[in-house]
Design a protein around this motif. Sequence first.
Motif, short mmCIF file in Angstrom:
data_model
loop_
_atom_site.label_atom_id
_atom_site.label_comp_id
_atom_site.label_asym_id
_atom_site.label_seq_id
_atom_site.Cartn_x
_atom_site.Cartn_y
_atom_site.Cartn_z
N ALA A 126 0.99 -1.06 -0.09
CA ALA A 126 0.11 -0.19 0.20
C ALA A 126 0.77 1.47 0.16
CB ALA A 126 -0.56 -0.32 1.08
N ARG A 127 2.32 1.09 0.33
CA ARG A 127 2.71 2.34 0.98
C ARG A 127 3.74 2.62 -0.40
NH1 ARG A 127 5.81 1.33 6.79
NH2 ARG A 127 3.72 1.96 7.58
N PHE A 128 3.29 1.38 -1.26
CA PHE A 128 4.64 2.12 -2.83
C PHE A 128 3.66 2.09 -3.90
CE2 PHE A 128 5.89 -0.06 -6.66
CZ PHE A 128 7.34 0.18 -6.75
N ALA A 129 2.42 2.07 -3.38
CA ALA A 129 1.33 1.42 -4.09
C ALA A 129 0.98 3.41 -4.26
CB ALA A 129 -0.14 1.21 -4.28
N HIS A 130 0.93 3.79 -2.55
CA HIS A 130 0.34 5.44 -2.45
C HIS A 130 2.12 6.24 -3.32
CE1 HIS A 130 -0.39 9.15 -0.08
NE2 HIS A 130 0.72 9.09 0.05
N ALA A 131 2.95 5.60 -3.20
CA ALA A 131 4.43 6.43 -3.95
C ALA A 131 4.23 6.64 -5.48
CB ALA A 131 5.76 6.16 -3.33
N LEU A 132 3.42 5.63 -5.89
CA LEU A 132 3.14 5.97 -7.73
C LEU A 132 2.29 7.08 -7.89
CD1 LEU A 132 3.63 2.16 -8.30
CD2 LEU A 132 5.22 4.64 -8.80
N GLU A 133 0.91 6.44 -7.02
CA GLU A 133 -0.39 7.07 -6.92
C GLU A 133 -0.15 8.93 -6.69
OE1 GLU A 133 -4.24 8.99 -4.58
OE2 GLU A 133 -3.09 6.57 -4.67
N THR A 134 1.00 9.34 -5.84
CA THR A 134 1.68 10.55 -5.12
C THR A 134 2.55 11.21 -6.51
OG1 THR A 134 1.34 10.22 -3.02
CG2 THR A 134 3.04 11.73 -3.68
N LEU A 135 3.10 10.37 -7.24
CA LEU A 135 3.85 10.92 -8.02
C LEU A 135 3.10 11.03 -9.73
CD1 LEU A 135 6.85 11.43 -9.69
CD2 LEU A 135 7.06 9.22 -10.06
N MET A 136 2.30 10.38 -9.65
CA MET A 136 1.35 10.42 -11.37
C MET A 136 0.58 11.62 -11.04
SD MET A 136 0.55 6.51 -12.02
CE MET A 136 -0.04 6.72 -13.27
N ASN A 137 0.28 11.91 -9.83
CA ASN A 137 -0.91 13.27 -8.92
C ASN A 137 -0.26 14.26 -8.90
OD1 ASN A 137 -2.76 11.55 -8.65
ND2 ASN A 137 -2.85 11.13 -6.40
N THR A 138 1.14 14.01 -8.91
CA THR A 138 2.06 15.50 -9.03
C THR A 138 2.21 15.68 -10.87
OG1 THR A 138 3.34 15.14 -6.67
CG2 THR A 138 3.90 16.47 -8.53
N MET A 139 2.58 14.32 -11.40
CA MET A 139 2.82 15.92 -13.32
C MET A 139 1.37 15.27 -13.40
SD MET A 139 6.41 14.89 -13.02
CE MET A 139 6.50 14.50 -15.06
N GLY A 140 0.74 14.96 -12.97
CA GLY A 140 -0.84 15.33 -13.94
C GLY A 140 -1.01 16.44 -13.53
N GLN A 141 -1.12 17.03 -12.32
CA GLN A 141 -0.94 18.31 -12.27
C GLN A 141 -0.38 19.52 -13.16
OE1 GLN A 141 -0.75 18.98 -8.24
NE2 GLN A 141 -2.73 17.76 -6.95
N GLU A 142 1.20 19.13 -13.47
CA GLU A 142 2.02 19.75 -14.65
C GLU A 142 1.37 19.54 -15.84
OE1 GLU A 142 6.09 19.02 -13.32
OE2 GLU A 142 5.28 19.72 -11.26
N GLY A 143 0.39 18.87 -15.95
CA GLY A 143 -0.48 18.76 -17.35
C GLY A 143 0.60 17.47 -17.61
N TRP A 144 1.50 16.55 -17.59
CA TRP A 144 1.87 15.59 -18.31
C TRP A 144 0.65 14.20 -17.84
CZ3 TRP A 144 6.27 16.12 -20.83
CH2 TRP A 144 6.94 17.02 -19.87
N GLU A 145 1.00 13.41 -18.82
CA GLU A 145 -0.11 12.00 -18.81
C GLU A 145 0.94 10.71 -19.01
OE1 GLU A 145 -3.45 10.00 -22.54
OE2 GLU A 145 -2.26 12.04 -22.94
N PHE A 146 0.91 10.28 -18.01
CA PHE A 146 1.38 8.75 -18.42
C PHE A 146 1.27 7.97 -18.95
CE2 PHE A 146 1.24 4.25 -16.22
CZ PHE A 146 2.48 4.48 -16.38
#
Length: 191
Positions: free
Chosen positions: A26-46
Amino acid sequence: MSGWEYKVVPAPTKGVKGKGIKGAEARFAHALETLMNTMGQEGWEFQRAETLPSIERSGLTGSTTEWRNVMVFRRALVAAMDAFEPELLPAPEVVAQPVSPSSAADRVDQSAEHTASAASDTSESDTTTDADNAEEPTIAQDTGVDANFVPGEGAKQMLPDNGVEGTSDVAGMTASLRKLASRRSDAATKS
């Protein structure tokens, strides 16, 4: 023409603690989620996650292959040309002013007098600068033509400027270019 801009970041290797998150997965998934949300706020699409080889030095002469996990993001690239919308400007109005032969001869005489007086001024004092000798061009009140104009062989006809270079035929050096060249050569000999 639009394209894509890519950004590759290292994938998280450790989990991140968060409120209500328990367990390593769950902690690892949370790290991925945080990174993806941060990049998404800057306009980047995974796009995808990749595992790629990286050759690194090992010791003084050896090398090893390490496998790195990276995440690939992209966003639309707005080209400057897509946003550019050219605007046509109105063509300049060309107004021809008739010049009588007698007024052209007067300007030649005035120019000769001006050149002679400028030569005597420069010989009297060598301490004056070019800025002191520079005069504002005077415009003849009756014709609207520069009084310092020196007629001579040069451009026979100038076509109106349409924004494209090289549209008019010019034969020889124009009087204004000749005058500029003589000023520059005089300034070069003074220095």
